[in-house]
Design a protein around this motif. Sequence first.
Motif, PDB file in Angstrom:
ATOM      1  N   PRO A   1      43.477  35.642  35.224  1.00  7.91           N
ATOM      2  CA  PRO A   1      43.950  35.120  36.778  1.00  7.91           C
ATOM      3  C   PRO A   1      43.529  35.875  37.789  1.00  7.91           C
ATOM      4  N   LEU A   2      43.090  37.319  37.731  1.00 10.32           N
ATOM      5  CA  LEU A   2      42.406  38.039  38.796  1.00 10.32           C
ATOM      6  C   LEU A   2      40.967  37.387  38.810  1.00 10.32           C
ATOM      7  N   LYS A   3      40.356  37.305  37.684  1.00  7.92           N
ATOM      8  CA  LYS A   3      38.781  36.500  38.008  1.00  7.92           C
ATOM      9  C   LYS A   3      39.300  35.384  38.927  1.00  7.92           C
ATOM     10  N   ALA A   4      39.879  34.461  38.640  1.00  9.61           N
ATOM     11  CA  ALA A   4      40.184  33.216  39.337  1.00  9.61           C
ATOM     12  C   ALA A   4      40.374  33.350  40.687  1.00  9.61           C
ATOM     13  N   GLU A   5      41.301  34.448  40.874  1.00  4.29           N
ATOM     14  CA  GLU A   5      41.718  34.889  42.259  1.00  4.29           C
ATOM     15  C   GLU A   5      40.380  35.331  43.097  1.00  4.29           C
ATOM     16  N   GLU A   6      39.705  36.242  42.225  1.00  2.00           N
ATOM     17  CA  GLU A   6      38.616  36.690  42.944  1.00  2.00           C
ATOM     18  C   GLU A   6      37.466  35.779  43.441  1.00  2.00           C
ATOM     19  N   VAL A   7      37.340  34.595  42.372  1.00  2.00           N
ATOM     20  CA  VAL A   7      36.299  33.515  42.747  1.00  2.00           C
ATOM     21  C   VAL A   7      37.012  32.656  44.075  1.00  2.00           C
ATOM     22  N   PHE A   8      38.144  32.547  43.862  1.00  2.04           N
ATOM     23  CA  PHE A   8      38.880  31.899  45.007  1.00  2.04           C
ATOM     24  C   PHE A   8      38.699  32.645  46.607  1.00  2.04           C
ATOM     25  N   LEU A   9      38.916  33.950  46.226  1.00  4.66           N
ATOM     26  CA  LEU A   9      38.641  34.838  47.489  1.00  4.66           C
ATOM     27  C   LEU A   9      37.271  34.775  47.879  1.00  4.66           C
ATOM     28  N   GLU A  10      36.219  34.762  47.100  1.00  5.36           N
ATOM     29  CA  GLU A  10      34.785  34.854  47.472  1.00  5.36           C
ATOM     30  C   GLU A  10      34.563  33.474  48.125  1.00  5.36           C
ATOM     31  N   ALA A  11      35.037  32.644  47.473  1.00  3.18           N
ATOM     32  CA  ALA A  11      34.925  31.062  48.089  1.00  3.18           C
ATOM     33  C   ALA A  11      35.360  30.962  49.629  1.00  3.18           C
ATOM     34  N   CYS A  12      35.982  31.949  49.968  1.00  2.00           N
ATOM     35  CA  CYS A  12      36.645  31.997  51.391  1.00  2.00           C
ATOM     36  C   CYS A  12      36.081  33.167  51.911  1.00  2.00           C
ATOM     37  N   GLY A  13      35.034  33.693  51.534  1.00  3.99           N
ATOM     38  CA  GLY A  13      34.112  34.826  52.167  1.00  3.99           C
ATOM     39  C   GLY A  13      34.780  36.343  51.942  1.00  3.99           C
ATOM     40  N   VAL A  14      35.873  36.321  51.177  1.00  5.11           N
ATOM     41  CA  VAL A  14      36.344  37.648  50.971  1.00  5.11           C
ATOM     42  C   VAL A  14      35.746  38.503  49.715  1.00  5.11           C
ATOM     43  N   THR A  15      34.805  39.280  49.886  1.00  6.98           N
ATOM     44  CA  THR A  15      34.021  39.679  48.652  1.00  6.98           C
ATOM     45  C   THR A  15      34.449  41.270  48.698  1.00  6.98           C
ATOM     46  N   GLY A  16      33.903  41.929  47.377  1.00  7.27           N
ATOM     47  CA  GLY A  16      33.939  43.310  47.381  1.00  7.27           C
ATOM     48  C   GLY A  16      34.764  43.649  46.206  1.00  7.27           C
ATOM     49  N   LYS A  17      35.065  44.818  45.887  1.00  8.20           N
ATOM     50  CA  LYS A  17      35.908  45.197  44.613  1.00  8.20           C
ATOM     51  C   LYS A  17      37.332  45.166  44.972  1.00  8.20           C
ATOM     52  N   ILE A  18      38.047  43.983  44.677  1.00  8.67           N
ATOM     53  CA  ILE A  18      39.235  43.884  45.057  1.00  8.67           C
ATOM     54  C   ILE A  18      40.371  44.693  44.467  1.00  8.67           C
ATOM     55  N   HIS A  19      39.988  44.564  43.001  1.00 10.33           N
ATOM     56  CA  HIS A  19      41.124  45.146  42.107  1.00 10.33           C
ATOM     57  C   HIS A  19      40.599  46.499  41.606  1.00 10.33           C
ATOM     58  N   ASP A  20      39.713  47.212  42.043  1.00  8.91           N
ATOM     59  CA  ASP A  20      39.393  48.474  41.572  1.00  8.91           C
ATOM     60  C   ASP A  20      40.154  49.688  41.665  1.00  8.91           C
ATOM     61  N   THR A  21      40.873  49.924  40.400  1.00  7.74           N
ATOM     62  CA  THR A  21      41.909  51.207  40.353  1.00  7.74           C
ATOM     63  C   THR A  21      41.478  51.738  39.391  1.00  7.74           C
TER      64      THR A  21
END
Length: 754
Positions: A310-330
């Motif tokens: 689900p995080l991968k999907a979210e990342e792709v959706f966010l990227e599609a909206c121009g939000v990039t970068g390491k979103i979940h890097d903890t």
Amino acid sequence: MSVDIPSILAEHFAIAKFTITSLEGYESVNYKVTTSSKTFVLKVYTSDVETRHSLQAENKILHALNKMEEYQFPEVIRAKGGDEIVESKGKLYRLLSYIEGELLATCKIDTPLLCNFGRFLGEMNLSLQELKNPTIKGIETVWDLRHFAKSKDLISYIPNAKDRSLVRYFFLQYEENIRPVYYTLRSSIIHNDANDYNVLVQSNCIKGIIDFGDMCFTWLINELAIALTYVMMHSNSPLEVAYSVVSSYNKKIPLERKELQILYYLIAARLCTSVCNSAYNKHKKQDDSYITISEKGAWNLLKKWLTINPLKAEEVFLEACGVTGKIHDTKGRVALDRKKYLAKNLSLSYTKPIEMYRSAFQYMYSKQGETYLDAYNNIMLVGHSHPDVVAAAAQTYARLNTNTRYLYPELTEYSKKLLAKFDPKLNRIFFVNSGSAATDLAIRIAKYYTKRNKIVGLEHGYHGNTALGISISHYKYLKDPFLSSTTDTIALPLPGTIVEQEIPQSDIGPYYAKKAIATLESDRGDMAAFIAEPIVGCGGQVPLPEGYLKNLYPFIRQAGGICISDEVQVGFGRLGSSFWGYEQYDVVPDMVILGKPIGNGHPIGAVVTTTEVAEAFENGPEFFSSFGGNPISCAVGIAVLETIEKEGLQEHAHDVGCFLKNELQALQTKIPEIADVRGLGLFLGIEICHKDGRPNTDLANNLKNGLKKNYILTSTDGPYDNVIKIKPPLSFTKANAQVLVDTLYDLLRSLTKG
Ligand code: PMP
């Protein structure tokens, strides 16, 4: 035709000359009416006030949408008297313009068309956002994802139990992930069914959309969720498809982060709504191919959806909206904190450890968006986050959590259900919270019963982390000079590992039993118990040879000791051909210890024994465990047993296990480094050696890490750490097994070449 269409058309719409064909429809009966100059759709509904109001509302929306010049929407054709809806003999009639074009469902879909689709949806939603309509606001349909719960009762119509569990899993995820933001999502009137059979294409551009019958006032994001669901159904790369649609939609209506965060679950919810309703309609024998048209595609995508983090999907959706970068890097921080606060002997798997985030059945999702196939975790017997187990725990926790000093039915119901799985002789149970605590209690009971001290185990055996558990676990106490000098345990050689003379396979068990008896003769007087796993896990998945326990158990008993089977790893149907490991050897122990899979990850341990042994222990000091046997644990235990039964998981373990073992044995004939493939059901071991037969620890380790790099989780064990252990959740499929075998083969070829 049950209604007199010609006279309706002639009388109300002045259409006398026409040809007519039936069209597919869900809530109305539809006809395509073709005259010499025009084509129409005549929709026929059963007349009632609600339908009339809905149709009036729908017509208003269509009028508004038809102001959009670039696209076509059905136009409402007025009857001669000016009415948009005609009533005759209990029916309502509506004539709409027919939109020519190819269905999106039958088009060859490429990226420009997907982008165009996203743009179209965005523009349509922009127009719809401006419209207010109290009637539409009042519509409550099962197809509105806000009312997903309405389909829950339909799950029971899905014929296959495993499929039902998958759907229930996504219902659970809806509650967990969508319910918390339920009242914070923006709403609008939406079409609510932009499925590929409703969308029309011309010259590789979206021309328009038909069928506004599911229109409702709901979360705006549902429009995109539904559209994506269908357009992704026939793609091998659903997230790539989603990227194009989401990015162009976002250019028209910027999406909110919280909408993108739940999109994955909304898509799953739409798929579940679809398969639930298909199952229900089939059951009602309304096997209308239009209603169930997307059933197969929906199931396929739902199963594929589970393999997407689900995080991968979210990342792709966010990227599609121009939000990039390491979103979940903890990961870095978590690793550092772990070093700071925790002991080094708390080991981590793999050269590069994984930061886990969620899990579902046989899949585990990392925080970095990867999906791992879990071929290793035998604790999650019925599958990670199995909805029935989660529900049992959550519901009981919300109602009652207490201890065995009170009466509550879960404890006795579970005891009865679990004991029914054993030989009638094994009819008493004690509950604790882990396999280790079970071992500890079992040994305590054995000592109390026999009034003796010595425990007999096997070399490389492991039975638990308590002081007592370690003191009887040969390969652990060997590493502790103090413990190994003070332990009162006798570790017998692991049968079959060292054969000093050539003996036939069938004689190996009795041979080792004889050797064991010779070793134990002098300790007869002080022997409390003999404990062994039926397949020795930490020894490297080594099955005890036929005839070993059969010959050894009588000696132990005759010498006054009791026989304990450690079923912590192998129990609960994993071996396929039997529910318990000891059943493989035609023996019945005096005591069984249970752990790991018993609670599918919930901490439960248990000791099962005979009336005689239990009664002797009853005369001792009170036995009490604060948590052992609490209502939550018992409810979880019941859910696990019921799931094994409902989903036929023991048979499944047998089928998939045989398939996997055969495939691995076939690999063995090609790769000399595979020295042995052993085990039963979904409890297998692959021994890796050099060509000359010496254990090859490095290769085993490289294979384990290589598999992990290919998103498959396994582990290594055995005295030389050269045995790859395979013991997945029982939701593991043949297709999963094939992926494992193929990946292993590729790795072996590349790691052993030259
Ligand atoms: N017995 C066996 C065979 C085990 O594998 C284990 C755990 N690896 C235990 C007992 C102890 O169980 P737990 O870790 O739940 O205490």
